[in-house]
Design an enzyme around this catalytic site. Structure first.
Site, PDB file in Angstrom:
ATOM      1  CB  SER A  95      -8.142   4.348   2.317  1.00  0.00           C
ATOM      2  OG  SER A  95      -7.287   3.633   3.682  1.00  0.00           O
ATOM      3  CB  SER A 135      -8.634   0.700   5.638  1.00  0.00           C
ATOM      4  OG  SER A 135      -9.162   2.040   5.474  1.00  0.00           O
ATOM      5  CE  LYS A 155      -4.225   2.207   2.608  1.00  0.00           C
ATOM      6  NZ  LYS A 155      -4.683   1.404   4.315  1.00  0.00           N
TER       7      LYS A 155
END
Length: 517
Positions: free
Chosen positions: A162, A186, A87
Site C-alpha cells: 500500500s 507494504s 506515508k
C-alpha cells in the site's frame, strides 16, 4: 536534473557537513523536483500534501546551527538536514493525515506519531505526506481516494502498495528517505517493483503510536530508501522503546548502519525457502533470484534449502486475521467522533443512520470488502472456524521459521512474484491482487524483520525492463542480519553494474519537460 538529489542520504549528509551545499539548497532542489514530476495527468502522484514552508524552515534551522560551528554541530544528528517524506498513515501535526481516504479528508492530527517526534528532534525536514491505498488496504496504490500513484520506471505501471507513494517518491528522486508501514509487505513489495530498499523491522521494535491502525498485530512502521545503508541509518533513528505503545520492545537499538557496512559474507548461511519460488513467479524474477544466489555463493556464503510447509496457508490465514482486525479498528469511523460526517437525506435522524450514510460515502470498495470479510470471520458461529483457525496457522508459520533459522542465519526469496504490472490490470480481480504479497506476508504473521533490496531488471512482457526485489528475513530482534545480507548483495551486484537506483530513467512528464526548458 540537479545532481544533488541523485546522491544517497548518507552522501547528502556528508556533503552538508563538508560545506558543499546547505540543507536549504537540498530541500529546495527536492521541492523543485516534486513540482516538476509529481502533478498533472501523467505525474507520479506520490505526494498528497507538500509541506514546503515547514521543510525549508527546518532546513534553515540546521544551516544556522552549522554556520555557527562549535559545539552546536556536534549535537546534530548525522541525518540532520536530509529531507524525508512520510506515508499519509502516520499522524503529523500541522499537516493533513488522510490515510488515503475520503473518511479523513483534511483531518489534522492534534499530536505527532512517536516516529515523527524523533524525525523532528533529529531535524530532518519533512517534505510532505505520501499516497497510499486507502487505510493501507491494497497492493498497488490504486485504491487511494486521491488517485493512483505511478511507477517512475514506467508511468503506466503500479508502484506497489500500500505504500507506493513513499517508494515512488524515493525512486523518482523526490525524496532520499521516506517512512512507510508494512502490514503484509507494504514497504518491501513497493520497494521491489520500484528498485528501492524497504525494511520491515521486528514487530514492536519501532513504535506504532500515531500510525493509523489497520491490523494491530501485523502493522509495523519502517524505512524506505535508495540504499541499504540509508535505510539502516533511518531505522536507527526511529527505533527504540516507547511507553506509549503497549507492544513496544524494551531492547536497545543495535548498530544497523554498522551491520550494513560489513563487507564479508564468508560462512554466512543463507536459507532458500522452497515454498517461495517456482509456480506463479515470473521467469525473469526467478532468473534474477538465481543470479543473486550464485553471486552470494561465489562471495563465500553457504546456500542451503529450507522447508516451510505451513507457508502454503499463509495467504489464507493473513486474509482472515488482517480484515478481522481491520473491521474492529475501523469501527471508530462512525461519523460521530471525528472525521467525515454524512447525514441521511430523509428522516428519522439516528446515530445508526448517520453511521451508515457516513461509512457508505467515506469508505472505498476495497475497505468495505475487507470490513465485511473481517466482520463475518469474527461473527458468532464462525469465529473458531475462521479467525481461530487462522491464528493456529500463524503459530505453525512461526514454528516453521524457528526450524528454518536453526539451519540458516538469514532466509532469502524473491520479494514479489512479478515485476510491476499495468495500472488497472488487477483492479477487478481482488484474489489476483492479494497474491502479490505471497512472499512478504509470512514475516508479518511471525513478527520477524525483513528487507527488500534491488536484484536487477527483468522483462516486463512488453519489451521493457523493470526492477526485481530480493528479500532477506531474519529471526526476531536480529534486524542487523538483514542489513548485513542486503548490503552485501547490493555491493556485489554493483560491482558489475551501476546500482539499480542510479539507473532509474529520467521522467518525461509535461511538467518536467517545462521545468527543463
Amino acid at each position: 536534473m540537479t545532481e544533488m538529489i541523485r546522491l544517497t542520504a548518507a552522501q547528502m549528509a556528508e556533503g552538508m557537513r563538508a560545506g558543499e551545499f546547505t540543507s536549504t539548497e537540498l530541500v529546495q532542489a527536492h521541492l523543485d523536483r516534486i513540482a516538476a514530476v509529481d502533478g498533472g495527468d501523467r505525474g507520479i502522484n506520490a505526494f498528497l500534501h507538500v509541506s514546503g514552508e515547514e521543510a525549508l524552515a527546518t532546513a534553515a534551522e540546521v544551516d544556522k546551527i552549522r554556520a555557527a560551528g562549535g559545539g552546536g554541530t556536534e549535537a546534530l544528528h548525522p541525518l540532520a538536514g536530509v529531507p524525508i517524506a512520510v506515508k499519509d498513515l502516520i499522524v503529523t501535526v500541522g499537516q493533513p493525515t488522510t490515510a488515503g481516504s475520503k473518511m479523513l479528508e483534511g483531518w489534522m492530527s492534534p499530536y505527532d506519531a512517536t516516529v515523527i517526534e524523533k524525525v523532528r528532534a533529529a531535524k530532518l525536514p519533512i517534505l510532505g505526506k505520501t499516497n497510499l491505498d486507502e487505510f493501507a488496504m491494497g497492493s498497488s496504490t490504486e485504491h487511494s481516494a486521491y488517485g493512483a500513484t505511478r511507477n517512475p520506471w514506467d508511468l503506466d505501471r503500479i508502484p506497489g502498495g500500500s505504500g507506493g507513494g513513499s517508494a515512488a517518491a524515493v525512486a523518482a528522486f523526490e525524496a532520499p528517505l521516506a517512512l512507510g508501514t508494512d502490514t503484509g509487505g507494504s514497504i518491501r513489495q513497493p520497494g521491489a517493483v520500484t528498485g528501492t530498499v524497504g525494511t520491515k523491522p521486528t514487530y514492536g521494535s519501532v513504535s506504532r503510536y500515531g500510525a493509523i491502525a489497520m491490523a494491530s498485530s501485523l502493522d509495523q512502521i519502517g524505512p524506505v530508501a535508495r540504499t541499504t545503508e540509508d535505510a539502516a541509518l533511518l531505522h536507527e533513528l526511529i527505533a527504540g522503546h516507547d511507553p506509549k505503545d503497549s507492544t513496544s520492545l524494551v531492547d536497545e537499538v543495535p548498530a544497523f548502519a554498522q551491520a550494513a557496512r560489513r563487507q564479508d559474507v564468508t560462512g554466512l548461511k543463507i536459507g532458500v525457502i522452497r515454498q517461495l519460488q517456482g509456480e506463479g513467479y515470473q521467469e525473469g524474477v526467478l532468473a534474477r533470484f538465481q543470479e543473486s544466489l550464485d553471486t552470494l555463493r561465489a562471495a563465500g556464503a553457504e546456500i542451503v534449502e529450507v522447508d516451510c510447509p505451513s507457508f502454503e496457508y499463509a495467504l489464507g490465514a493473513y486474509y482472515l486475521i488482517m480484515p478481522s482486525e481491520a473491521s474492529s479498528n475501523l469501527a471508530r469511523y462512525d461519523g460521530v467522533r471525528y472525521g467525515r460526517r454524512v447525514l441521511p437525506t430523509d428522516a428519522p435522524l439516528t446515530i445508526e443512520r448517520v453511521m451508515g450514510a457516513t461509512r457508505a460515502a467515506g469508505f472505498g470498495e476495497e475497505v468495505k470488502r475487507r470490513i465485511v470479510l473481517g466482520t463475518y470471520a469474527l461473527s458468532a458461529g464462525y469465529y473458531d472456524a475462521y479467525y481461530g483457525s487462522a491464528q493456529k496457522v500463524r503459530t505453525l508459520i512461526q514454528q516453521d521459521f524457528d526450524a528454518a533459522f536453526e539451519k540458516a542465519d538469514v532466509l532469502i526469496s524473491p520479494t514479489s512474484p512479478t515485476v510491476a504490472f499495468p495500472l488497472g490490470e488487477k483492479l477487478d480481480d481482488p484474489l489476483a491482487m492479494y497474491l502479490n504479497d505471497v512472499a512478504t506476508i509470512p514475516a508479518n504473521l511471525a513478527g520477524i524483520p525483513g528487507i527488500s533490496v534491488p536484484g536487477g531488471l527483468a522483462d516486463d512482457g512488453a519489451g521493457g525492463q523493470l526492477p526485481v526485489g530480493i528479500q532477506f528475513l531474519a529471526p526476531a530482534r536480529e534486524d542487523a542480519r538483514v542489513y548485513h545480507a542486503g548490503a552485501a548483495l547490493e555491493r556485489l551486484l554493483a560491482a558489475d553494474a551501476e546500482p539499480l537506483w542510479a539507473r532509474a530513467p529520467e521522467l518525461q512528464t509535461p511538467a518536467a519537460q517545462t521545468a527543463g526548458e
